[in-house]
Design a protein around this motif. Structure first.
Motif, short mmCIF file in Angstrom:
data_model
loop_
_atom_site.label_atom_id
_atom_site.label_comp_id
_atom_site.label_asym_id
_atom_site.label_seq_id
_atom_site.Cartn_x
_atom_site.Cartn_y
_atom_site.Cartn_z
N ILE A 138 -3.79 -7.10 -4.13
CA ILE A 138 -4.40 -8.18 -4.91
C ILE A 138 -3.96 -9.53 -4.38
N SER A 139 -2.70 -9.65 -3.97
CA SER A 139 -2.16 -10.94 -3.52
C SER A 139 -2.78 -11.43 -2.21
N ILE A 179 -5.55 -16.70 -4.49
CA ILE A 179 -4.53 -16.16 -5.40
C ILE A 179 -3.16 -16.58 -4.90
N GLU A 180 -2.37 -17.17 -5.81
CA GLU A 180 -1.04 -17.64 -5.45
C GLU A 180 0.08 -16.72 -5.94
N GLY A 181 -0.20 -15.90 -6.96
CA GLY A 181 0.83 -15.01 -7.48
C GLY A 181 0.23 -13.88 -8.28
N LYS A 192 -13.00 -5.52 -7.50
CA LYS A 192 -13.31 -4.62 -6.38
C LYS A 192 -12.04 -3.94 -5.85
N ILE A 193 -10.99 -4.73 -5.62
CA ILE A 193 -9.72 -4.18 -5.11
C ILE A 193 -9.15 -3.16 -6.10
N LEU A 217 3.75 -1.64 -6.21
CA LEU A 217 4.00 -2.51 -5.05
C LEU A 217 2.75 -2.64 -4.18
N GLU A 218 2.11 -1.52 -3.91
CA GLU A 218 0.92 -1.54 -3.06
C GLU A 218 -0.24 -2.27 -3.73
#
Length: 97
Positions: free
Chosen positions: A27-28, A33-35, A66-67, A21-22
């Protein structure tokens, strides 16, 4: 808008924390980014293998990487990339059957 990444599918090895979830939420938040879809397909004592599917109108792969790496995860492979004006879905051929 052509020449931009619209979909990327990654094979990622991550520690148990942060949670799926995190990671998906992080990333979102990246612009363009749409999904985001994370699918858990293997778990061991210290890590999880996750399929990460990202779609958007202009994905910055370096920002995604990076994320992911900031969480202690590593990208094992880039399994699919779609770029251009529109997404092109794969078509089953006789060889695929």
């Amino acid at each position: 808008m052509s020449g931009v990444i619209k979909r990327v599918v990654l094979d990622v090895l991550k520690p148990h924390e942060p949670s799926l979830l995190e990671l998906a939420t992080s990333i979102s938040t990246i612009s363009g980014i749409e999904g985001v879809n994370l699918s858990l397909y293997e778990v061991d004592q210290q890590t999880e293998n996750v399929k990460v599917t990202i779609e958007g109108n202009k994905i910055d792969f370096n920002e995604v990487k990076k994320i992911i790496e900031e969480t202690g995860a590593v990208i094992h492979s880039i399994d699919e990339v779609a770029a251009g004006k529109q997404l092109v879905e794969e078509v089953e051929t006789l060889q695929d059957r």
